[in-house]
Design a protein around this motif. Structure first.
Motif, mmCIF file in Angstrom:
data_model
loop_
_atom_site.group_PDB
_atom_site.id
_atom_site.type_symbol
_atom_site.label_atom_id
_atom_site.label_comp_id
_atom_site.label_asym_id
_atom_site.label_seq_id
_atom_site.Cartn_x
_atom_site.Cartn_y
_atom_site.Cartn_z
ATOM 1 N N HIS A 122 0.816 -1.317 -0.323
ATOM 2 C CA HIS A 122 -0.230 -0.067 -0.346
ATOM 3 C C HIS A 122 0.992 1.260 0.118
ATOM 4 O O HIS A 122 1.499 1.559 1.303
ATOM 5 C CB HIS A 122 -0.757 0.416 1.322
ATOM 6 N N GLN A 123 1.018 1.947 -0.850
ATOM 7 C CA GLN A 123 1.345 3.317 -1.231
ATOM 8 C C GLN A 123 1.397 4.017 -0.160
ATOM 9 O O GLN A 123 2.448 4.642 0.644
ATOM 10 C CB GLN A 123 1.459 3.662 -2.606
ATOM 11 N N ARG A 124 -0.045 4.048 0.423
ATOM 12 C CA ARG A 124 0.068 5.516 0.840
ATOM 13 C C ARG A 124 0.680 4.815 2.593
ATOM 14 O O ARG A 124 0.522 5.826 3.246
ATOM 15 C CB ARG A 124 -1.670 4.947 1.272
ATOM 16 N N GLU A 125 0.152 3.966 3.294
ATOM 17 C CA GLU A 125 0.983 2.837 4.052
ATOM 18 C C GLU A 125 2.283 3.078 4.607
ATOM 19 O O GLU A 125 3.059 4.063 5.291
ATOM 20 C CB GLU A 125 1.099 2.033 4.617
ATOM 21 N N ALA A 126 3.103 3.387 3.466
ATOM 22 C CA ALA A 126 4.104 3.534 3.008
ATOM 23 C C ALA A 126 4.592 4.913 2.718
ATOM 24 O O ALA A 126 5.529 5.585 3.824
ATOM 25 C CB ALA A 126 5.037 3.849 1.390
ATOM 26 N N LEU A 127 3.793 6.034 2.718
ATOM 27 C CA LEU A 127 4.528 7.343 2.566
ATOM 28 C C LEU A 127 4.219 7.721 3.524
ATOM 29 O O LEU A 127 4.889 8.612 3.958
ATOM 30 C CB LEU A 127 3.157 8.357 2.334
ATOM 31 N N ALA A 128 2.636 7.304 4.668
ATOM 32 C CA ALA A 128 2.438 7.940 5.958
ATOM 33 C C ALA A 128 3.320 7.533 7.101
ATOM 34 O O ALA A 128 3.929 8.319 7.321
ATOM 35 C CB ALA A 128 1.224 7.508 6.181
ATOM 36 N N LEU A 129 4.510 6.270 7.119
ATOM 37 C CA LEU A 129 5.201 5.662 7.766
ATOM 38 C C LEU A 129 6.939 5.453 7.563
ATOM 39 O O LEU A 129 7.387 6.586 8.716
ATOM 40 C CB LEU A 129 4.681 4.445 7.856
ATOM 41 N N ALA A 130 7.329 6.024 6.401
ATOM 42 C CA ALA A 130 8.470 5.921 5.888
ATOM 43 C C ALA A 130 10.245 6.925 5.995
ATOM 44 O O ALA A 130 9.135 8.392 5.968
ATOM 45 C CB ALA A 130 8.664 5.419 4.337
ATOM 46 N N ASP A 131 10.568 6.432 6.536
ATOM 47 C CA ASP A 131 12.177 7.151 6.597
ATOM 48 C C ASP A 131 12.308 7.468 5.394
ATOM 49 O O ASP A 131 12.799 8.908 4.491
ATOM 50 C CB ASP A 131 12.809 6.616 7.920
ATOM 51 N N ARG A 132 12.753 5.649 4.596
ATOM 52 C CA ARG A 132 12.918 5.727 3.464
ATOM 53 C C ARG A 132 12.069 4.633 3.113
ATOM 54 O O ARG A 132 11.809 3.946 3.518
ATOM 55 C CB ARG A 132 14.560 5.217 3.338
ATOM 56 N N ILE A 133 12.081 4.580 1.792
ATOM 57 C CA ILE A 133 11.393 3.589 1.006
ATOM 58 C C ILE A 133 12.176 2.487 0.443
ATOM 59 O O ILE A 133 13.315 3.984 -0.808
ATOM 60 C CB ILE A 133 10.023 3.743 0.303
ATOM 61 N N ALA A 134 12.519 1.626 0.156
ATOM 62 C CA ALA A 134 13.425 0.807 -0.706
ATOM 63 C C ALA A 134 12.169 0.167 -1.389
ATOM 64 O O ALA A 134 10.789 -0.817 -1.388
ATOM 65 C CB ALA A 134 13.732 -0.183 -0.349
ATOM 66 N N ILE A 135 11.944 0.057 -3.081
ATOM 67 C CA ILE A 135 11.060 -0.273 -4.257
ATOM 68 C C ILE A 135 11.687 -1.642 -4.612
ATOM 69 O O ILE A 135 12.631 -1.715 -4.648
ATOM 70 C CB ILE A 135 10.553 0.577 -5.108
ATOM 71 N N LEU A 136 11.229 -2.603 -4.299
ATOM 72 C CA LEU A 136 11.416 -3.852 -5.220
ATOM 73 C C LEU A 136 11.175 -4.682 -5.957
ATOM 74 O O LEU A 136 9.012 -4.347 -5.740
ATOM 75 C CB LEU A 136 11.377 -5.014 -3.751
ATOM 76 N N ASN A 137 11.574 -5.117 -6.902
ATOM 77 C CA ASN A 137 10.917 -6.217 -8.405
ATOM 78 C C ASN A 137 11.395 -7.055 -8.585
ATOM 79 O O ASN A 137 13.681 -7.150 -8.386
ATOM 80 C CB ASN A 137 10.897 -4.344 -9.378
ATOM 81 N N GLN A 138 11.128 -8.203 -8.921
ATOM 82 C CA GLN A 138 11.885 -9.363 -8.325
ATOM 83 C C GLN A 138 12.426 -10.001 -7.835
ATOM 84 O O GLN A 138 14.259 -10.354 -7.804
ATOM 85 C CB GLN A 138 12.242 -9.439 -10.309
ATOM 86 N N GLY A 139 12.557 -9.056 -6.311
ATOM 87 C CA GLY A 139 13.479 -9.648 -5.727
ATOM 88 C C GLY A 139 14.927 -9.023 -5.479
ATOM 89 O O GLY A 139 15.626 -8.860 -4.871
ATOM 90 N N ARG A 140 15.010 -7.477 -6.756
ATOM 91 C CA ARG A 140 16.408 -6.390 -6.567
ATOM 92 C C ARG A 140 14.923 -4.671 -6.410
ATOM 93 O O ARG A 140 14.640 -5.051 -6.515
ATOM 94 C CB ARG A 140 16.563 -6.896 -8.338
ATOM 95 N N LEU A 141 16.213 -4.880 -5.451
ATOM 96 C CA LEU A 141 15.778 -2.852 -5.571
ATOM 97 C C LEU A 141 16.030 -2.201 -6.479
ATOM 98 O O LEU A 141 17.392 -2.275 -7.267
ATOM 99 C CB LEU A 141 17.583 -2.434 -4.173
ATOM 100 N N GLU A 142 15.385 -1.539 -7.177
ATOM 101 C CA GLU A 142 15.033 -0.400 -8.350
ATOM 102 C C GLU A 142 15.756 0.999 -7.275
ATOM 103 O O GLU A 142 16.214 1.458 -8.072
ATOM 104 C CB GLU A 142 13.747 -0.580 -8.794
ATOM 105 N N GLN A 143 15.610 1.773 -6.258
ATOM 106 C CA GLN A 143 15.572 2.594 -5.673
ATOM 107 C C GLN A 143 15.276 2.349 -4.080
ATOM 108 O O GLN A 143 14.527 1.654 -3.349
ATOM 109 C CB GLN A 143 14.410 3.960 -6.301
#
Length: 328
Positions: free
Chosen positions: A195-216
């Motif tokens: 849930h992107q809204r949860e991530a925005l509300a809580l995170a200091d940093r966000i790690a985006i995963l795609n097929q097991g790899r970090l995109e950002q």
């Protein structure tokens, strides 16, 4: 400062398939890192590996700068706490459940009582202390599970989509309480969600995963405003992506040659760099004629799609364009 937990060359296989491949990732003390990505991206597998519930296939995990041996020592595992989608409450009362981890650790009864009281207060469940766990609603049960995890004052809290099974109104009420509780104890936390809204509300940093790899891995505003890859851009809802080349710079802005026109954008990259220009659909403004000094181009409305609170417009012109406008 040495990170609380860090990985190097981490790989995890499942059924002979590589499901997590993270060359490096660090989590600082007191940080709330959100692992965000679509279903099947490897978020829960990475979390379980960081929580020492799953042995890596390759690479190392470091705790305060020291590599963790396998099997990990019990005293280290007890410095972590984990909450899942299912609250996994035991038979007995709410108070019994919140006190469980403290009893296992052998805390004296008086100290245990104070810790339980404080943990229940963080999630506003003091009035439920003597209720049987089996009589709780979904939202109440998840508050108990979170209080149980925080009662042991873990060095690292791992949350695996703890709000996923809750109805949206209950989830919206629980998010600020969870954030306040984490900040009150200055906890280091890794939180898995899609849930992107949860991530925005809580995170200091966000790690985006795609097929097991970090995109950002970045601050929330950076991820959503300056996605590092086309995958991240599409995942966070940016439909307008155009390949181009930077022609020249004026201060913080650069002029970019797209296929059929030139635009100005903010970028630290030098002239001659091939780039992807992204534009959020909700940042597009439509006018009958271009205002003086504004950047834009003529377009023709091709289609309109109405959703609950948003109208999506598809426009054709020198660059195909998607735009969002509120319907209310």
């Amino acid at each position: 400062m040495t990170p609380l937990i860090a990985v190097n060359g981490l790989q995890v296989h499942a059924d002979d398939r590589l499901v997590v491949d993270v060359p490096t990732l660090e989590v600082s003390r007191g940080e709330l890192l959100v692992l965000l990505g679509p279903t099947g991206a490897g978020k829960s597998t990475l979390l379980q590996t960081l929580g020492l519930l799953r042995k890596p296939s390759a690479g190392s995990i470091h705790w305060s700068g020291t590599a963790i041996s396998w099997p990990p020592p019990l005293d280290l595992r007890r410095r972590m706490a984990m909450v899942f989608q299912d609250p996994l409450l035991f038979e007995g009362t709410v108070e019994d459940n919140v006190a469980y981890g403290l009893r296992v650790r052998g805390l004296p009864k008086t100290l245990r009582h104070l810790r339980v009281r404080d943990a229940m207060a963080l999630f506003h469940i003091e009035h439920l202390a003597h209720r049987r766990a089996s009589t709780l609603s979904g939202g109440e049960a998840q508050r108990v599970a979170l209080a149980r995890a925080l009662a042991v004052a873990p060095d690292l809290l791992l949350l695996d989509e703890p709000l996923a099974n809750l109805d949206a109104p209950i989830r919206e009420r629980l998010i600020p309480d969870l954030k306040a509780a984490l900040r009150a104890q200055n906890l280091t936390c890794i939180f898995v969600t899609h849930h992107q809204r949860e991530a925005l509300a809580l995170a200091d940093r966000i790690a985006i995963l795609n097929q097991g790899r970090l995109e950002q891995v970045d601050a929330p505003t950076t991820v959503f405003r300056r996605p590092a890859t086309p995958f991240v851009a599409r995942f966070v809802g940016i439909p307008n992506l155009w390949p181009g080349r930077i022609l020249r710079r004026e201060g913080p802005r650069v002029e970019v040659q797209l296929e059929n026109l030139r635009v100005w954008a903010e970028s630290p990259l030098p002239p001659g760099t091939d780039v992807l220009v992204s534009l959020r659909a909700d940042r597009v403004r439509l006018h009958p004629r271009l205002p003086e000094g504004a950047q834009g181009w003529e377009a023709t409305l091709a289609s309109i799609q109405d959703q609950l609170h948003t109208r999506t417009l598809h426009l054709t012109g020198p660059q195909p364009l998607w735009a969002h406008h509120p319907t209310l």
